[in-house]
Design a protein around this motif. Sequence first.
Motif, mmCIF file in Angstrom:
data_model
loop_
_atom_site.group_PDB
_atom_site.id
_atom_site.type_symbol
_atom_site.label_atom_id
_atom_site.label_comp_id
_atom_site.label_asym_id
_atom_site.label_seq_id
_atom_site.Cartn_x
_atom_site.Cartn_y
_atom_site.Cartn_z
ATOM 1 N N ALA A 158 -45.549 -87.253 -37.310
ATOM 2 C CA ALA A 158 -45.926 -86.170 -36.099
ATOM 3 C C ALA A 158 -45.645 -87.306 -35.441
ATOM 4 N N PHE A 159 -44.482 -85.955 -34.024
ATOM 5 C CA PHE A 159 -43.985 -85.778 -33.189
ATOM 6 C C PHE A 159 -44.618 -85.264 -31.924
ATOM 7 N N ASN A 160 -44.046 -86.365 -30.588
ATOM 8 C CA ASN A 160 -44.314 -85.138 -29.113
ATOM 9 C C ASN A 160 -43.317 -85.119 -28.561
ATOM 10 N N LEU A 161 -42.867 -84.291 -28.108
ATOM 11 C CA LEU A 161 -41.458 -83.867 -27.096
ATOM 12 C C LEU A 161 -42.297 -84.073 -25.584
ATOM 13 N N TYR A 162 -41.720 -84.542 -24.999
ATOM 14 C CA TYR A 162 -42.596 -84.077 -22.962
ATOM 15 C C TYR A 162 -41.305 -84.720 -22.151
ATOM 16 N N ILE A 163 -41.098 -83.657 -21.621
ATOM 17 C CA ILE A 163 -40.876 -84.038 -19.542
ATOM 18 C C ILE A 163 -41.604 -85.021 -18.769
ATOM 19 N N GLU A 164 -40.474 -85.891 -17.881
ATOM 20 C CA GLU A 164 -41.529 -87.036 -17.298
ATOM 21 C C GLU A 164 -40.550 -87.524 -16.321
ATOM 22 N N ARG A 165 -41.360 -86.972 -14.797
ATOM 23 C CA ARG A 165 -41.331 -86.754 -13.805
ATOM 24 C C ARG A 165 -41.496 -89.213 -13.597
ATOM 25 N N ASP A 166 -40.382 -89.003 -13.221
ATOM 26 C CA ASP A 166 -39.434 -90.671 -13.563
ATOM 27 C C ASP A 166 -38.371 -91.257 -12.152
ATOM 28 N N PRO A 167 -39.408 -92.071 -11.361
ATOM 29 C CA PRO A 167 -38.861 -92.792 -10.476
ATOM 30 C C PRO A 167 -37.789 -93.181 -10.937
ATOM 31 N N SER A 168 -36.176 -92.912 -9.767
ATOM 32 C CA SER A 168 -34.852 -93.180 -10.019
ATOM 33 C C SER A 168 -34.985 -94.528 -9.957
ATOM 34 N N LEU A 169 -35.750 -95.468 -9.075
ATOM 35 C CA LEU A 169 -36.046 -96.519 -8.779
ATOM 36 C C LEU A 169 -36.698 -97.679 -9.133
ATOM 37 N N ASN A 170 -36.524 -98.593 -9.512
ATOM 38 C CA ASN A 170 -38.226 -99.151 -9.442
ATOM 39 C C ASN A 170 -38.876 -99.465 -8.328
ATOM 40 N N PRO A 171 -39.928 -99.111 -8.007
ATOM 41 C CA PRO A 171 -41.211 -98.365 -7.164
ATOM 42 C C PRO A 171 -41.194 -100.507 -6.441
ATOM 43 N N THR A 172 -41.599 -100.624 -5.472
ATOM 44 C CA THR A 172 -41.336 -101.706 -4.852
ATOM 45 C C THR A 172 -42.281 -101.411 -2.877
ATOM 46 N N SER A 173 -42.888 -102.325 -3.138
ATOM 47 C CA SER A 173 -43.302 -102.760 -1.872
ATOM 48 C C SER A 173 -42.372 -103.276 -0.841
ATOM 49 N N GLY A 174 -42.565 -104.347 -1.637
ATOM 50 C CA GLY A 174 -41.151 -105.261 -1.102
ATOM 51 C C GLY A 174 -41.925 -106.376 -0.052
ATOM 52 N N GLU A 175 -40.791 -107.000 0.315
ATOM 53 C CA GLU A 175 -41.546 -108.295 1.590
ATOM 54 C C GLU A 175 -40.699 -108.027 3.321
ATOM 55 N N THR A 176 -39.450 -107.480 3.086
ATOM 56 C CA THR A 176 -38.249 -106.598 3.689
ATOM 57 C C THR A 176 -37.827 -105.401 3.273
ATOM 58 N N ASN A 177 -37.273 -104.458 4.356
ATOM 59 C CA ASN A 177 -36.928 -103.865 4.781
ATOM 60 C C ASN A 177 -35.872 -103.193 3.594
ATOM 61 N N ALA A 178 -34.626 -104.323 3.290
ATOM 62 C CA ALA A 178 -34.004 -104.291 2.171
ATOM 63 C C ALA A 178 -34.605 -103.705 0.772
ATOM 64 N N THR A 179 -36.065 -104.639 0.866
ATOM 65 C CA THR A 179 -36.323 -104.561 -0.935
ATOM 66 C C THR A 179 -37.649 -102.981 -0.889
ATOM 67 N N TYR A 180 -38.132 -102.438 0.654
ATOM 68 C CA TYR A 180 -39.026 -102.350 0.690
ATOM 69 C C TYR A 180 -38.843 -100.394 0.362
ATOM 70 N N CYS A 181 -39.238 -99.931 -0.822
ATOM 71 C CA CYS A 181 -39.253 -98.796 -1.757
ATOM 72 C C CYS A 181 -40.162 -98.374 -2.703
ATOM 73 N N PRO A 182 -41.806 -97.632 -1.630
ATOM 74 C CA PRO A 182 -42.554 -97.875 -2.860
ATOM 75 C C PRO A 182 -43.130 -96.152 -3.079
#
Length: 167
Positions: free
Chosen positions: A22-46
Amino acid sequence: MLESYDVSGCASFCDQTDLCTAFNLYIERDPSLNPTSGETNATYCPNPSSVTNYKCSLWGSSIDASSATNYGDYQEQFQVVIAASNGYDKTNNTTPATQPGWESPHKCSGGAISSGGSYHIGSSFYPGPFDPSVCAIYAQAQTNKNKQVAQQSGASSYVSVEDCSPF
């Protein structure tokens, strides 16, 4: 992953994969970057921008609407969403290969094995797609064990798993 929502391409991939039923075909909305809460503005991308992925998942078992339970999740503030999920099942058309020393596979009428008596034949679970060679190996090992126990207890006969055609 696929380049588009391609039922024929996913079906072909399944057909070319051993034990795909069997197979399952689907569309997935994914993040373009790894979401992070980060320690600094440079790594903050939630909640980064999204990308659309077309996915083809292969199964080694039957699928139906009751198995469609994945609606996505959250990664930090980003919501992963699954849409256009359609399952295609070919288990009713898949005949396992005949195993050496065993009869050809056939559909059991009524579905389950019933001993018709007061004893339990037994069952085992093996993860992954159905593989009749695993069942054949297990059945032969069980026959050998039954024979050994019968001989050790002085019995003049034993139950061969082949007598039951258990799988």
